[in-house]
Write an enzyme that holds these catalytic residues in place. Structure first.
Site, short mmCIF file in Angstrom:
data_model
loop_
_atom_site.label_atom_id
_atom_site.label_comp_id
_atom_site.label_asym_id
_atom_site.label_seq_id
_atom_site.Cartn_x
_atom_site.Cartn_y
_atom_site.Cartn_z
N GLY A 36 0.83 -1.20 0.00
CA GLY A 36 0.00 0.00 0.00
C GLY A 36 0.86 1.26 0.00
O GLY A 36 2.04 1.22 -0.35
N GLY B 48 5.40 4.72 -8.81
CA GLY B 48 6.20 3.50 -9.04
C GLY B 48 5.29 2.28 -9.07
O GLY B 48 5.42 1.41 -9.95
N HIS B 49 4.35 2.23 -8.12
CA HIS B 49 3.40 1.10 -8.11
C HIS B 49 2.49 1.18 -9.34
O HIS B 49 2.13 0.14 -9.93
CB HIS B 49 2.52 1.14 -6.85
CG HIS B 49 3.28 0.95 -5.58
ND1 HIS B 49 3.54 1.97 -4.70
CD2 HIS B 49 3.83 -0.16 -5.02
CE1 HIS B 49 4.22 1.51 -3.67
NE2 HIS B 49 4.41 0.22 -3.83
N GLN C 60 7.91 -8.86 8.05
CA GLN C 60 9.14 -8.34 7.44
C GLN C 60 9.66 -7.08 8.11
O GLN C 60 10.59 -6.45 7.61
CB GLN C 60 8.96 -8.15 5.93
CG GLN C 60 8.00 -7.05 5.52
CD GLN C 60 7.73 -7.08 4.02
OE1 GLN C 60 6.99 -7.92 3.52
NE2 GLN C 60 8.32 -6.16 3.27
N SER D 40 7.57 4.63 -0.78
CA SER D 40 6.59 5.05 0.22
C SER D 40 7.29 5.73 1.39
O SER D 40 6.69 6.52 2.12
CB SER D 40 5.81 3.84 0.72
OG SER D 40 5.29 3.15 -0.39
N ARG D 41 8.56 5.41 1.61
CA ARG D 41 9.28 5.97 2.76
C ARG D 41 9.80 7.38 2.50
O ARG D 41 10.27 8.03 3.43
CB ARG D 41 10.41 5.04 3.18
CG ARG D 41 9.88 3.73 3.80
CD ARG D 41 10.98 2.87 4.38
NE ARG D 41 10.44 1.84 5.25
CZ ARG D 41 10.34 0.53 4.92
NH1 ARG D 41 10.74 0.11 3.74
NH2 ARG D 41 9.85 -0.34 5.79
O1 PAF Z 1 8.05 -4.79 -1.92
C1 PAF Z 1 7.10 -4.81 -1.11
O2 PAF Z 1 6.27 -3.90 -1.06
C2 PAF Z 1 6.97 -5.97 -0.14
O3 PAF Z 1 8.22 -6.38 0.32
C3 PAF Z 1 6.15 -7.15 -0.68
C4 PAF Z 1 6.83 -7.79 -1.88
C5 PAF Z 1 4.78 -6.66 -1.07
C6 PAF Z 1 6.00 -8.22 0.40
O4 PAF Z 1 5.36 -7.72 1.52
#
Ligand code: PAF
Length: 283
Positions: free
Chosen positions: A29, A34-35, A62, A187-188
């Site tokens: 999210g 970029g997304h 993560q 996002s950061r």
């Molecule tokens: O790149 C990311 O945004 C994350 O590491 C991913 C691949 C969605 C896994 O949570």
């Protein structure tokens, strides 16, 4: 566009859409241009008869202790419209409880490619990425998946995950999308103060300088290229604190002794609480 947040609905969505090519873009999210580029690439691959699925899930596995899990930006409403505008068919946005039963006891462990670069300063991070990506691949049952090249180590590890666990998924790597001043979209970036934001483009500029020195001046010594980058950062980004700069083999991620073929120069720099990463291929 369907928005689904539980496993049962994903399974029935998949049953209804069986037979159509499914192209998947996993995200956490806080979506940006970029997304959008990843989703558009997925749309192209899927064609008009296929489906584009985007997951939006801030994966707790993560994030290490003291990292930004709690304050990681969340903007579901804006994310949904970005997905819709770029041709998404289905969004999977589960809650953490949906994906992770409280008494779960099985996770992935990557024991080679995750030991260096970002993995060295984020122990367990890539195990968390592998665990969630494996779960999402199982749930979404995609034929293809699209990842950005900015997260170059993540991409190498996911390639290994697909190979080692025989996922029947074709991976597609998409070029990093940048702000006009060269800063890689992330996002950061929204964590940066105006002063840090002004200095952050030095990261890409430093990597480009190394690549140009490699290409135009014939410098092949990885240590010389790394020093050049560090010097540039010292001069142009005094607010930054270098985590690593490394010239590595693009597949094994091992440091190279000569930059002759398939080498990526990767770097991570802290600006305040934000850790920015970027990389450049020597070619
Ligand atoms: O790149 C990311 O945004 C994350 O590491 C991913 C691949 C969605 C896994 O949570």
């Amino acid at each position: 566009m369907n928005v689904i947040n539980n496993i049962r609905q994903v399974r029935s969505w998949h049953t209804v859409n069986r037979g159509a090519r499914c192209v998947f873009v996993p995200t956490m999210g806080a979506l940006h241009e970029g997304h959008a580029a990843l989703i558009r690439a997925a749309r192209e691959i899927a064609g008009s008869n296929g489906n584009v699925v985007v997951s939006i899930f801030v994966n707790p596995l993560q994030f290490g202790p003291g990292e930004d899990l709690e304050k990681y930006p969340r903007s579901l409403v804006e994310d949904l419209s970005l997905c819709r505008d770029n041709g998404t068919d289905m969004i999977f946005a589960p809650k953490a409880e949906e994906l992770y039963p409280a008494d779960r006891s099985i996770v992935m462990r990557e024991s080679s490619l995750s030991q260096m670069l970002c993995g060295a300063s984020r122990p367990g991070h890539f195990d968390g990425v592998c665990t969630v990506v494996a779960k999402l691949f199982n749930l979404v049952q995609c034929d293809d998946a699209v990842f950005g090249k900015k997260d170059f180590q993540q991409l190498a590890i996911i390639r290994r995950l697909v190979r080692d666990l025989d996922f029947n998924v074709v991976l597609h790597a998409i070029d990093t999308v940048r702000e006009p001043d060269g800063l890689a979209m992330s996002s950061r970036n929204r964590y940066l103060t105006p002063e840090e934001r002004a200095q952050a483009p030095a990261l890409h500029a430093a990597l480009k300088l190394a690549r140009d020195t490699w290409k135009n001046d014939g410098e092949r010594d990885p240590a010389a290229l790394v020093n050049l980058i560090k010097k540039h950062l010292q001069q142009h980004a005094p607010l930054g604190r270098v985590d690593y700069v490394s010239a590595v083999d693009a597949v094994t991620l091992q440091p190279v002794s000569a930059t002759t073929e398939l080498v990526v120069v990767a770097a991570a720099v802290f600006f305040g609480g934000a850790r920015l990463i970027d990389n450049i291929e020597l070619k």
